[in-house]
Design a protein around this motif. Structure first.
Motif, PDB file in Angstrom:
ATOM      1  N   LEU A  76      33.458  49.455  56.002  1.00 26.26           N
ATOM      2  CA  LEU A  76      33.917  48.747  54.807  1.00 26.26           C
ATOM      3  C   LEU A  76      33.223  47.399  54.676  1.00 26.26           C
ATOM      4  CD1 LEU A  76      35.906  48.337  52.402  1.00 26.26           C
ATOM      5  CD2 LEU A  76      37.513  47.368  54.071  1.00 26.26           C
ATOM      6  N   LEU A  77      33.153  46.651  55.771  1.00 29.70           N
ATOM      7  CA  LEU A  77      32.557  45.318  55.715  1.00 29.70           C
ATOM      8  C   LEU A  77      31.050  45.377  55.524  1.00 29.70           C
ATOM      9  CD1 LEU A  77      34.616  43.558  58.516  1.00 29.70           C
ATOM     10  CD2 LEU A  77      35.032  43.592  56.066  1.00 29.70           C
ATOM     11  N   ASN A  78      30.425  46.469  55.967  1.00 27.69           N
ATOM     12  CA  ASN A  78      28.988  46.638  55.722  1.00 27.69           C
ATOM     13  C   ASN A  78      28.710  46.942  54.255  1.00 27.69           C
ATOM     14  OD1 ASN A  78      27.975  46.139  58.296  1.00 27.69           O
ATOM     15  ND2 ASN A  78      28.321  48.241  58.976  1.00 27.69           N
ATOM     16  N   ARG A  79      29.647  47.640  53.586  1.00 32.89           N
ATOM     17  CA  ARG A  79      29.468  48.009  52.183  1.00 32.89           C
ATOM     18  C   ARG A  79      29.727  46.838  51.244  1.00 32.89           C
ATOM     19  NH1 ARG A  79      33.089  52.225  53.248  1.00 32.89           N
ATOM     20  NH2 ARG A  79      34.424  51.367  51.621  1.00 32.89           N
ATOM     21  N   LYS A  80      30.663  45.970  51.604  1.00 32.43           N
ATOM     22  CA  LYS A  80      31.114  44.944  50.676  1.00 32.43           C
ATOM     23  C   LYS A  80      30.895  43.548  51.262  1.00 32.43           C
ATOM     24  CE  LYS A  80      34.656  47.934  48.650  1.00 32.43           C
ATOM     25  NZ  LYS A  80      33.979  48.076  47.355  1.00 32.43           N
ATOM     26  N   LYS A  81      30.264  42.694  50.483  1.00 30.80           N
ATOM     27  CA  LYS A  81      30.074  41.314  50.919  1.00 30.80           C
ATOM     28  C   LYS A  81      31.351  40.501  50.753  1.00 30.80           C
ATOM     29  CE  LYS A  81      25.117  41.071  49.896  1.00 30.80           C
ATOM     30  NZ  LYS A  81      24.052  40.362  49.144  1.00 30.80           N
ATOM     31  N   ASN A  82      32.176  40.917  49.781  1.00 35.33           N
ATOM     32  CA  ASN A  82      33.426  40.208  49.528  1.00 35.33           C
ATOM     33  C   ASN A  82      34.553  41.208  49.322  1.00 35.33           C
ATOM     34  OD1 ASN A  82      31.130  38.392  48.032  1.00 35.33           O
ATOM     35  ND2 ASN A  82      32.647  37.124  49.063  1.00 35.33           N
ATOM     36  N   LEU A  83      35.730  40.884  49.808  1.00 34.23           N
ATOM     37  CA  LEU A  83      36.946  41.658  49.572  1.00 34.23           C
ATOM     38  C   LEU A  83      37.723  40.953  48.462  1.00 34.23           C
ATOM     39  CD1 LEU A  83      37.978  42.310  53.272  1.00 34.23           C
ATOM     40  CD2 LEU A  83      36.499  43.689  51.808  1.00 34.23           C
ATOM     41  N   ARG A  84      38.109  41.697  47.443  1.00 33.76           N
ATOM     42  CA  ARG A  84      38.649  41.069  46.241  1.00 33.76           C
ATOM     43  C   ARG A  84      40.034  41.584  45.893  1.00 33.76           C
ATOM     44  NH1 ARG A  84      32.909  41.706  43.058  1.00 33.76           N
ATOM     45  NH2 ARG A  84      31.853  39.927  44.015  1.00 33.76           N
ATOM     46  N   PHE A  85      40.827  40.690  45.345  1.00 35.86           N
ATOM     47  CA  PHE A  85      42.164  40.991  44.846  1.00 35.86           C
ATOM     48  C   PHE A  85      42.296  40.353  43.462  1.00 35.86           C
ATOM     49  CE2 PHE A  85      42.139  40.389  49.388  1.00 35.86           C
ATOM     50  CZ  PHE A  85      42.818  41.487  49.895  1.00 35.86           C
ATOM     51  N   SER A  86      43.060  41.012  42.611  1.00 35.39           N
ATOM     52  CA  SER A  86      43.271  40.472  41.268  1.00 35.39           C
ATOM     53  C   SER A  86      44.744  40.575  40.899  1.00 35.39           C
ATOM     54  CB  SER A  86      42.438  41.212  40.220  1.00 35.39           C
ATOM     55  OG  SER A  86      41.063  41.070  40.488  1.00 35.39           O
ATOM     56  N   GLN A  87      45.184  39.706  40.018  1.00 34.04           N
ATOM     57  CA  GLN A  87      46.579  39.651  39.610  1.00 34.04           C
ATOM     58  C   GLN A  87      46.710  39.422  38.117  1.00 34.04           C
ATOM     59  OE1 GLN A  87      47.975  36.488  38.601  1.00 34.04           O
ATOM     60  NE2 GLN A  87      50.123  36.990  38.450  1.00 34.04           N
ATOM     61  N   GLN A  88      47.651  40.131  37.524  1.00 32.91           N
ATOM     62  CA  GLN A  88      48.032  39.853  36.143  1.00 32.91           C
ATOM     63  C   GLN A  88      49.531  40.088  36.040  1.00 32.91           C
ATOM     64  OE1 GLN A  88      45.783  39.349  33.350  1.00 32.91           O
ATOM     65  NE2 GLN A  88      47.338  39.255  31.764  1.00 32.91           N
ATOM     66  N   PHE A  89      50.243  39.104  35.538  1.00 32.66           N
ATOM     67  CA  PHE A  89      51.693  39.203  35.383  1.00 32.66           C
ATOM     68  C   PHE A  89      52.018  38.706  33.984  1.00 32.66           C
ATOM     69  CE2 PHE A  89      56.008  37.524  35.763  1.00 32.66           C
ATOM     70  CZ  PHE A  89      56.654  38.582  36.370  1.00 32.66           C
ATOM     71  N   ASP A  90      52.492  39.604  33.111  1.00 35.94           N
ATOM     72  CA  ASP A  90      52.766  39.259  31.724  1.00 35.94           C
ATOM     73  C   ASP A  90      54.251  39.423  31.424  1.00 35.94           C
ATOM     74  OD1 ASP A  90      50.072  38.986  31.548  1.00 35.94           O
ATOM     75  OD2 ASP A  90      49.723  40.793  30.365  1.00 35.94           O
ATOM     76  N   GLN A 114      47.927  34.726  36.308  1.00 36.03           N
ATOM     77  CA  GLN A 114      46.794  35.488  36.827  1.00 36.03           C
ATOM     78  C   GLN A 114      46.346  34.905  38.158  1.00 36.03           C
ATOM     79  OE1 GLN A 114      43.797  35.215  33.806  1.00 36.03           O
ATOM     80  NE2 GLN A 114      44.965  36.361  32.292  1.00 36.03           N
ATOM     81  N   THR A 115      45.921  35.789  39.051  1.00 38.37           N
ATOM     82  CA  THR A 115      45.369  35.360  40.331  1.00 38.37           C
ATOM     83  C   THR A 115      44.123  36.181  40.627  1.00 38.37           C
ATOM     84  OG1 THR A 115      47.549  34.796  41.219  1.00 38.37           O
ATOM     85  CG2 THR A 115      45.773  35.113  42.807  1.00 38.37           C
ATOM     86  N   ASP A 116      43.047  35.512  41.030  1.00 45.84           N
ATOM     87  CA  ASP A 116      41.825  36.172  41.472  1.00 45.84           C
ATOM     88  C   ASP A 116      41.448  35.595  42.833  1.00 45.84           C
ATOM     89  OD1 ASP A 116      40.734  37.997  39.308  1.00 45.84           O
ATOM     90  OD2 ASP A 116      41.098  36.171  38.157  1.00 45.84           O
ATOM     91  N   ILE A 117      41.312  36.475  43.824  1.00 43.07           N
ATOM     92  CA  ILE A 117      40.970  36.062  45.183  1.00 43.07           C
ATOM     93  C   ILE A 117      39.738  36.830  45.628  1.00 43.07           C
ATOM     94  CG2 ILE A 117      41.715  35.956  47.585  1.00 43.07           C
ATOM     95  CD1 ILE A 117      44.576  35.828  46.606  1.00 43.07           C
ATOM     96  N   SER A 118      38.766  36.112  46.149  1.00 41.56           N
ATOM     97  CA  SER A 118      37.567  36.720  46.721  1.00 41.56           C
ATOM     98  C   SER A 118      37.380  36.144  48.117  1.00 41.56           C
ATOM     99  CB  SER A 118      36.346  36.426  45.839  1.00 41.56           C
ATOM    100  OG  SER A 118      35.177  37.000  46.402  1.00 41.56           O
ATOM    101  N   LEU A 119      37.335  37.006  49.124  1.00 40.97           N
ATOM    102  CA  LEU A 119      37.228  36.580  50.522  1.00 40.97           C
ATOM    103  C   LEU A 119      35.960  37.151  51.130  1.00 40.97           C
ATOM    104  CD1 LEU A 119      38.582  35.193  52.984  1.00 40.97           C
ATOM    105  CD2 LEU A 119      39.626  37.414  53.504  1.00 40.97           C
ATOM    106  N   SER A 120      35.144  36.290  51.724  1.00 39.74           N
ATOM    107  CA  SER A 120      33.919  36.744  52.375  1.00 39.74           C
ATOM    108  C   SER A 120      34.242  37.744  53.478  1.00 39.74           C
ATOM    109  CB  SER A 120      33.165  35.550  52.958  1.00 39.74           C
ATOM    110  OG  SER A 120      32.131  35.978  53.815  1.00 39.74           O
ATOM    111  N   SER A 121      33.501  38.842  53.524  1.00 37.57           N
ATOM    112  CA  SER A 121      33.734  39.858  54.548  1.00 37.57           C
ATOM    113  C   SER A 121      33.420  39.346  55.953  1.00 37.57           C
ATOM    114  CB  SER A 121      32.901  41.109  54.254  1.00 37.57           C
ATOM    115  OG  SER A 121      31.514  40.800  54.235  1.00 37.57           O
ATOM    116  N   ASP A 122      32.722  38.205  56.053  1.00 34.38           N
ATOM    117  CA  ASP A 122      32.454  37.610  57.365  1.00 34.38           C
ATOM    118  C   ASP A 122      33.740  37.207  58.086  1.00 34.38           C
ATOM    119  OD1 ASP A 122      29.776  37.919  57.354  1.00 34.38           O
ATOM    120  OD2 ASP A 122      29.259  35.795  57.316  1.00 34.38           O
ATOM    121  N   VAL A 123      34.793  36.874  57.313  1.00 34.56           N
ATOM    122  CA  VAL A 123      36.028  36.391  57.937  1.00 34.56           C
ATOM    123  C   VAL A 123      36.702  37.481  58.762  1.00 34.56           C
ATOM    124  CG1 VAL A 123      38.288  35.373  57.502  1.00 34.56           C
ATOM    125  CG2 VAL A 123      36.308  34.628  56.163  1.00 34.56           C
ATOM    126  N   PRO A 124      37.030  38.657  58.186  1.00 36.71           N
ATOM    127  CA  PRO A 124      37.601  39.711  59.041  1.00 36.71           C
ATOM    128  C   PRO A 124      36.613  40.222  60.084  1.00 36.71           C
ATOM    129  CG  PRO A 124      37.171  40.549  56.822  1.00 36.71           C
ATOM    130  CD  PRO A 124      37.004  39.069  56.774  1.00 36.71           C
TER     131      PRO A 124
END
Length: 450
Positions: A76-90, A114-124
């Motif tokens: 997973l970490l080799n495929r993705k440079k960043n792990l992402r999460f998104s939020q929408q609450f209406d 709304q929330t947008d989070i992007s975390l570098s895969s280097d962290v995990p």
């Protein structure tokens, strides 16, 4: 806003295809009018969840249970440079629409978060394999790690008009009242060598708007459990100077009698943050430490002295620059829709939709195809297949019923995914439902018996 990592999912594409009976589809394209003379939407809540990976990407299941699979995490970490999460609450508070001649007017009020989070895969990767692991080669790079949260009230007025038998235009103007905003940009890296650690500071910045007075606490005030609630005032719910504007634009074009093309772009706008703001940035060049020198394993005083000196060195080397009550502007997350609908007789149709979500410095595209069965105002059902985040197993459905002017609808996502691939394959889930008063249906349906 922080705890639930909710995100826009494919219920948007299902709702888009139900525009003839479900008035809320007008939020996605102001040129899509429901086949009613007037409608009123009852208040409700919409949330969803979306990530760039599912449980099956990190967990393996056996007869005796499940475990965190290191090989899967590595892939997973080799495929993705960043792990992402998104939020929408209406929270739709008020929504009213009516036809006047060839035009269609809407007035609405909503509260959104709304929330947008992007975390570098280097962290995990660094957590799993350490500084000498083969995943990061001794570098912990935070590049691409960002956090953006925003909450605001929205009051909107929309108008659409049938220009001729082929073309329809629509627009919606929005007044925005900001509640809270926070953004974190963490562009830095740690270089782990055999005898030293180097911190490279490229751009570390934190911005807050509307909530600075809630997070300004001193050491003594931490003993007060009511510190946050004591600081909340009426203005914290939007009655402040944090204001902005946005616009939605849409159109439809009937290319052939049975083929209609559509396009829309939503939330082109900004909020200017003036109340309770703070901008904090870390300035300073690279910093290197070589660790403590110990006279044997029992030299604990050497460790304590090292950390005391390290804190003093960091304090002297770096400086936190702050700007209090300085005005700054934040943009909204825009959504682009491109669709095509082909009518197969009176009650059947097929459609395709391309959706692109643009925000927090990244683009999140998705594509879907749908089948629609509509029996006038009484029944409208959609089966929708979509591909997003590198996955093509998303099957969603939508259903609306209208009896005596009272309409109820429900839309769900990834209905068959847990049955086909197991619960671990889920990487997003949402359910949208609502209740409307819709009157004056324009295309009465007659059951024809052979």
């Amino acid at each position: 806003m922080i705890l639930p990592l909710f995100g826009k999912s494919q219920s948007q594409s299902v709702l888009y295809q139900m525009h003839k009976t479900v008035p809320e589809a007008n939020f996605l394209n102001p040129a899509l009018f429901p086949d009613y003379k007037a409608f009123y939407t009852f208040p409700g809540v919409y949330t969803s969840i979306q990530t760039t990976f599912g449980l099956n990407d990190i967990i393996s299941f056996t007869e005796n249970g499940y475990y965190l699979d290191e090989n899967k995490v590595s892939n997973l970490l080799n495929r993705k440079k960043n792990l992402r999460f998104s939020q929408q609450f209406d929270v739709p508070v008020f929504n009213l629409g009516a036809r006047v001649g060839k035009g269609f007017f809407t007035v609405s009020a909503n509260t959104k978060a709304q929330t947008d989070i992007s975390l570098s895969s280097d962290v995990p990767s660094w957590i799993f394999w350490g500084s000498e692991g083969n995943q990061n080669n001794g570098v912990l790079d935070f590049k691409g790690s960002k956090l953006k949260m925003i909450g605001y009230h929205e009051i909107a007025v929309g108008y659409g008009r049938e220009i001729n038998d082929r073309i329809t235009f629509g627009a919606r103007i929005k007044y925005l009242q900001g509640i809270a905003h926070a953004s974190v940009n963490l562009d830095a890296a740690l270089y782990m060598n055999i005898d030293s650690v180097t911190l490279e500071n490229r751009n570390i910045e934190v911005r807050v708007g509307g909530i600075k007075h809630l997070i300004d606490v001193d050491e003594e005030s931490f003993s007060n459990s009511q510190i946050i609630t004591d600081r909340i005032e009426q203005k914290d719910f939007g009655f402040n100077k944090n204001r902005g504007f946005a616009i939605d634009l849409g159109m439809t074009y009937k290319l052939m009698p049975d083929l209609t093309l559509s396009a829309a772009v939503n939330d082109l706008g900004f909020i200017s943050w003036k109340s309770n703001t703070g901008i904090y940035s870390l300035t300073g060049s690279n910093f290197t430490t070589y660790g403590p020198e110990l006279n044997g394993l029992d030299d604990l005083d050497g460790v304590g002295d090292f950390f005391d000196n390290l804190v003093d060195s960091l304090d002297n080397h770096y400086n936190i620059e702050s700007s209090v009550n300085q005005t700054y502007t934040s943009g909204l997350t825009a959504n682009v829709y491109l669709g095509a609908n082909y009518q197969l007789g009176r009650v059947h149709s097929v459609a395709t939709l391309f959706h692109n979500r643009i925000g927090n410095g990244r683009i999140s595209p998705s594509w879907s195809v749908a089948y629609n069965l509509q029996l006038g105002k009484y029944l409208n059902t959609v089966i929708n297949w979509s591909a997003s985040n590198g996955r093509a197993n998303n099957l969603g459905t939508g259903l609306s019923l209208n009896l005596f002017g009272l309409q109820a609808y429900i839309i769900s996502d990834q209905v068959l995914t847990p049955l086909i691939s197991g619960i671990g394959s889920l990487n997003k889930m949402d359910v949208r439902f609502g209740l409307n008063i819709a009157v004056g249906y324009l295309n009465p349906f007659k059951f024809i018996y052979n």
